[in-house]
Design a protein around this motif. Structure first.
Motif, PDB file in Angstrom:
ATOM      1  N   VAL A 175      88.891  40.412  27.656  1.00  0.00           N
ATOM      2  CA  VAL A 175      89.635  39.429  27.302  1.00  0.00           C
ATOM      3  C   VAL A 175      89.555  38.011  28.112  1.00  0.00           C
ATOM      4  N   LEU A 176      89.386  36.944  27.211  1.00  0.00           N
ATOM      5  CA  LEU A 176      89.294  35.412  27.945  1.00  0.00           C
ATOM      6  C   LEU A 176      90.501  35.280  28.780  1.00  0.00           C
ATOM      7  N   LYS A 177      90.638  35.211  30.218  1.00  0.00           N
ATOM      8  CA  LYS A 177      91.739  34.992  30.907  1.00  0.00           C
ATOM      9  C   LYS A 177      92.155  33.334  31.076  1.00  0.00           C
ATOM     10  N   LYS A 178      90.993  32.646  31.012  1.00  0.00           N
ATOM     11  CA  LYS A 178      91.302  31.176  31.050  1.00  0.00           C
ATOM     12  C   LYS A 178      89.908  30.481  30.877  1.00  0.00           C
ATOM     13  N   THR A 179      90.137  29.359  30.474  1.00  0.00           N
ATOM     14  CA  THR A 179      89.168  28.299  30.264  1.00  0.00           C
ATOM     15  C   THR A 179      89.370  27.170  31.062  1.00  0.00           C
ATOM     16  N   ILE A 180      88.815  26.900  32.133  1.00  0.00           N
ATOM     17  CA  ILE A 180      88.986  25.699  32.995  1.00  0.00           C
ATOM     18  C   ILE A 180      88.220  24.501  32.760  1.00  0.00           C
ATOM     19  N   PRO A 181      88.899  23.495  32.569  1.00  0.00           N
ATOM     20  CA  PRO A 181      88.458  22.108  31.785  1.00  0.00           C
ATOM     21  C   PRO A 181      87.771  21.361  32.756  1.00  0.00           C
ATOM     22  N   ASN A 182      87.207  20.197  32.115  1.00  0.00           N
ATOM     23  CA  ASN A 182      86.806  19.165  33.077  1.00  0.00           C
ATOM     24  C   ASN A 182      85.851  19.554  34.153  1.00  0.00           C
ATOM     25  N   LEU A 183      84.759  20.484  33.923  1.00  0.00           N
ATOM     26  CA  LEU A 183      83.968  20.868  34.871  1.00  0.00           C
ATOM     27  C   LEU A 183      82.805  19.798  35.086  1.00  0.00           C
ATOM     28  N   GLY A 184      82.530  18.988  34.216  1.00  0.00           N
ATOM     29  CA  GLY A 184      81.490  17.760  34.552  1.00  0.00           C
ATOM     30  C   GLY A 184      80.268  17.914  33.774  1.00  0.00           C
ATOM     31  N   MET A 185      79.314  17.131  33.761  1.00  0.00           N
ATOM     32  CA  MET A 185      78.329  17.239  32.873  1.00  0.00           C
ATOM     33  C   MET A 185      77.024  18.146  33.290  1.00  0.00           C
ATOM     34  N   TYR A 186      77.033  18.989  32.270  1.00  0.00           N
ATOM     35  CA  TYR A 186      76.063  20.118  31.949  1.00  0.00           C
ATOM     36  C   TYR A 186      76.063  20.908  33.275  1.00  0.00           C
ATOM     37  N   PRO A 187      77.000  21.765  33.448  1.00  0.00           N
ATOM     38  CA  PRO A 187      77.161  22.760  34.571  1.00  0.00           C
ATOM     39  C   PRO A 187      75.988  23.904  34.598  1.00  0.00           C
TER      40      PRO A 187
END
Length: 378
Positions: A175-187
């Protein structure tokens, strides 16, 4: 009369004897042990319980291309043991050997497949990224995968120029627990500090984000001065290692996306950082556009694929001193490590582009002392 290779071995003395004796040392011009597994070989994973190496084989990218698969190879001989066909192109791998699960990333379809390694069958596929409105691609391509076994989590970066995310999947329930946003440009790079409960994620903006794996929050972000393409990371005992690719073709793209940054002077290098503040503790110039990293703690070595030079270089963990290298013949791509036997496996890709898909390989290279490598001009 002793050969130049023999003299080079003797000249290294006792200081490097222990690490080098752990490697597969061969006489000059001995080819690497390798096996052609199919077109589009990417990441590898080593299974201690099965004494096997898994390879993600994408197949090809045209409608009539060969199917994608996960191939299992004998760790000692690289002979193929099994091949599991997959409905989507395979790129990334993460293995939970204790639970008998192999996680396969399907970058272009935004999915993760879960494979039962004991029965060699696909258990489930999880859709992480949504289709774009035009229906041609997905909102995020997927890069590598990294497994946090202590917290039963699988981390999967979703790549984008401006709105990258980090998908966090419960590795037990899928199950998808979380989607963390704003990680930056092409991690692109991932490294886990298990004791400190931190995940490090590098981006093509020359940054590293630090994520708390318990709270799933970004703790901080560093901009690395003079480091432009931190494509991959590795962590070991209070040190964070970085492969700075220095690929000239990427610089114009970076300039276009982040025009206010100074992207001049991009370099090929391997670095060691303080994981608490991002301070550079050591830096070593590299060749061949360094790409993948693997830590051999027992031998005290950091392995680096120097891709365009077709070799795997070995550096000391304590100061990044070059000690040995193994040639692959073509493009050295991804790495997997058998720590118990200090075997280093590398996926080997063909240079250039071809209209017809051609077979690529998994190799177990021979290593030569660095003095011999330098003398031979490799």
């Amino acid at each position: 009369m002793p050969s130049r290779w023999t003299l080079a071995m003797l000249a290294l003395g006792c200081t490097l004897a222990a690490p080098l004796q752990a490697q597969r040392l061969c006489a000059p011009d001995t080819p690497p042990l390798q096996n052609q597994v199919g077109p589009g070989v990417y990441e590898l994973a080593y299974s201690p319980s099965q004494q096997a190496v898994y390879a993600a084989v994408a197949g090809g990218f045209k409608d009539d291309a060969p199917p994608s698969s996960v191939v299992r190879l004998d760790a000692a001989t690289l002979q193929e043991q099994s091949r599991l066909l997959l409905p989507y192109r395979a790129f990334g791998l993460a293995l939970d050997d204790e639970k008998g699960r192999l996680y396969v990333g399907h970058s272009l379809q935004g999915r993760i497949s879960v494979v039962d390694t004991a029965r060699n069958r696909r258990l489930h596929t999880v859709q992480l990224s949504r289709p774009r409105p035009d229906g041609k691609r997905y909102e995020h391509d997927l890069r590598g995968l990294i497994l946090d076994k202590a917290n039963s989590q699988l981390f999967v970066p979703g790549l984008s120029a401006g709105d990258s995310v980090l998908f966090v999947l419960d590795s037990d329930t899928l199950v998808l627990k979380k989607t963390i946003p704003n990680l930056g440009m092409y991690p692109t790079g991932l490294a886990l500090d298990e004791a400190g409960q931190r995940l490090f994620v590098s981006t093509m903006a020359g940054e590293i984000a630090v994520v708390d794996v318990r709270t799933l929050r970004v703790l901080g972000r560093w901009t690395l001065t003079g480091v432009h393409q931190p494509v991959n990371l590795a962590y070991h005992q209070g040190r964070l290692y970085v492969a700075d690719q220095g690929l000239e073709s990427i610089t114009p793209w970076q300039q276009r996306l982040l025009p206010k940054r100074d992207w001049s002077g991009s370099r090929q290098q391997v670095l060691m950082l303080d994981p608490d503040n991002g301070q550079v503790l050591a830096a070593q110039a590299a060749r061949g556009h360094p790409l993948a990293l693997a830590v051999d703690a027992a031998a005290g070595l950091l392995y680096v694929t120097e891709r365009s030079d077709g070799r795997v270089a070995a550096y000391t963990l304590d100061g990044l001193r070059p000690v040995a290298a193994g040639l692959t013949g073509k493009l050295a791509n991804s790495l997997a490590l058998d720590a118990a036997h200090s075997r280093v496996y590398v996926s080997v890709k063909n240079p250039g582009k071809s209209e017809q898909p051609t077979g690529e390989s998994v190799a177990l290279p021979c290593f030569e002392p660095w003095t011999a490598v330098a003398q031979n001009g490799k």
